[in-house]
Scaffold this active site. Structure first.
Site, short mmCIF file in Angstrom:
data_model
loop_
_atom_site.label_atom_id
_atom_site.label_comp_id
_atom_site.label_asym_id
_atom_site.label_seq_id
_atom_site.Cartn_x
_atom_site.Cartn_y
_atom_site.Cartn_z
CB VAL A 7 12.44 7.58 2.29
CG1 VAL A 7 12.80 7.41 0.83
CG2 VAL A 7 11.03 8.14 2.43
CE LYS A 45 7.71 17.00 0.86
NZ LYS A 45 7.55 15.64 1.31
N GLY A 81 5.68 10.62 -4.46
CA GLY A 81 6.23 9.38 -3.90
C GLY A 81 6.64 8.39 -4.97
CD GLU A 119 4.55 14.09 9.57
OE1 GLU A 119 5.11 14.01 10.68
OE2 GLU A 119 4.95 13.50 8.56
CE LYS A 128 4.80 16.18 -2.03
NZ LYS A 128 3.80 15.44 -1.25
N1 HSE Z 1 3.30 14.57 3.69
C1 HSE Z 1 3.17 14.12 2.34
C2 HSE Z 1 1.72 13.74 2.06
C3 HSE Z 1 4.00 12.93 1.99
O1 HSE Z 1 0.89 13.72 2.97
O2 HSE Z 1 1.43 13.45 0.92
C4 HSE Z 1 5.40 13.28 1.59
O3 HSE Z 1 5.44 14.06 0.47
#
Ligand code: HSE
Length: 430
Positions: free
Chosen positions: A13, A102, A131, A187, A202
């Site tokens: 980012v 967040k 995003g 990830e 969020k």
């Molecule tokens: N890991 C998050 C997702 C993106 O998979 O949406 C960053 O907020």
């Protein structure tokens, strides 16, 4: 007039943000007033995808948040520390802050906004949720005339990608997760995404903005998608539903308390969120008198997230130009809730349920199920017995609206019935 910013972090980012700021042509003219003064990085020698003079880079992050010439600190480090401490230090030194973090805002928002309001600086966070989707600013400003009734959405792209793949390919969670990790869509440690923690961060942030009260992160009931199986997705499909990981903040009409929850949810195929597939995000907001509005788009990625970060930087620069540096904070941009929202206990939640039982194929099972549900006021909308798993009959039930506490008591009673082997899935239905 030039405004100096300091970037903390030059990862995905950070790089996207620097690229926009270094290439302002054709974008809003305000961008030409914004200069990157310092960029805090972990390594000075790592090859970069953006051209910055070497003297701009530093590994001394504190030097950025205390630099008297820097007016806006842009925190793009992620993680809790040192991000939280650096944000607080920047505020103490009178800097405005833009962050995409967040996790920090959901947990330390109170501390950060209290400090920011005292110091007379802004902390903006458009990039922290959804995003590139503009949803924070609409909640603060464009939707401000409404009494918000609910905010619900698909706010995690990784889990939406996994559920979409499971739905389209009939594959199981683990196989899709492994493939998604190989493709870079998930990830290596997928916990924050697949266990619903990222979505919970969020929705805590969105709820606080939508309902004008502070929200404790631990008050968000959180269930991830590890327990969702291809079998359930298939049954859901036959019954006219899709399964999505929803983050929900909704007023309970009876007592005005707030439901705060993240869990896999069966949605009718015609629901506006049902067709949001792949890594995309969408947030559906209902308010009076507006009705419903849905925000849809890319919930992650360098360009989309940087678009939100730069919008925040521009908002601050715009205020600095029009009002000067010592002005009172604009209440439409700042955050100042004082009281905590009253949260609906999950036992009090009124919702529909989908439940799958594996039963011994003996006479009277349906009767026992019906009696136990009836004992706790659970009314059934549909009951199907289609398949077998080895020698066990598979029964799927969808209820009408029921208080979650009553439903759980019925389920405990049913779990003790001799004919019931296991209850592999219990999911909520919207
Ligand atoms: N890991 C998050 C997702 C993106 O998979 O949406 C960053 O907020």
């Amino acid at each position: 007039m030039a405004f100096s910013i300091g970037l903390l972090g030059l990862g995905t980012v950070g790089t996207g943000t620097a690229k926009i700021l270094l290439d302002p042509s054709g974008r809003h003219p305000l961008l030409q007033e914004i200069k990157i003064k310092r960029v805090g990085v972990r390594s000075l020698t790592k090859p970069r995808q953006v051209q910055l003079p070497q003297e701009v880079l530093t590994t001394d992050l504190e030097a950025i948040v205390t630099d008297p010439e820097i007016e806006i600190v842009v925190e793009l480090l992620g993680g809790l520390e040192p991000a939280r401490s650096l944000i607080l230090q920047a505020i103490a030194f009178g800097k405005h802050v833009v962050t995409a973090n967040k996790a920090v805002i959901a947990r330390y928002g109170d501390e950060i906004f209290t400090a920011a309001n005292k110091a007379g600086v802004y902390v903006l966070l458009e990039a922290a949720v959804g995003g590139g989707i503009p949803v924070i600013e609409p909640l603060k400003q464009s939707l401000g005339a409404n009494r918000i009734q609910s905010v619900m959405g698909i706010v995690n792209g990784t889990t939406n990608y996994i559920l979409t793949q499971m739905t389209q390919k009939g594959a199981d969670f683990q196989a899709v997760l492994t493939a998604a990790q190989k493709l870079g869509y998930a990830e290596a440690d997928p916990t924050a995404d697949v266990d619903g923690l990222d979505a919970a961060d969020k929705i805590a942030i969105l709820a606080s903005l939508a309902f004008g009260g502070r929200v404790k992160r631990e008050d968000v009931y959180t269930e991830g998608i590890r327990g969702v199986s291809a079998v359930d997705i298939n049954y859901a499909d036959k019954l006219g539903f899709v399964i999505k990981l929803l983050a929900i903040a909704q007023k309970t009409q009876s007592n005005n308390s707030l439901q705060l929850r993240v869990h896999p949810t069966l949605l009718t195929k015609t629901h506006p969120l049902a067709s949001i597939n792949g890594v995309d995000n969408a947030i559906l907001i209902a308010g009076e008198p507006l009705g419903q509005v849905m925000f849809f788009g890319p919930g992650a990625g360098a360009g989309p997230t940087a678009s939100a970060v730069v919008a925040d930087i521009m908002n601050i620069v715009g205020v600095l130009i029009s009002c000067g540096k010592t002005a009172t904070l604009d209440p439409l941009l700042s955050c100042s809730p004082q009281d905590y929202c009253d949260i609906t206990p999950m036992d009090e939640l009124v919702t529909r349920f989908y439940v799958r039982f594996l039963c011994r194929d003996v006479p009277g099972v349906m009767g026992h199920l019906g009696t136990s549900f009836g004992n706790y006021h659970v009314s059934l909308a549909s009951v199907v017995q289609i398949g077998f798993q080895e020698e066990l009959a598979e029964i799927v039930v969808v209820t009408h609206n029921v208080k979650e506490g009553d439903f759980r008591q019925a389920l405990a009673e049913i779990g003790n019935l001799k004919a019931i082997a296991t209850i592999p899935s219990v999911l909520r239905v919207l």
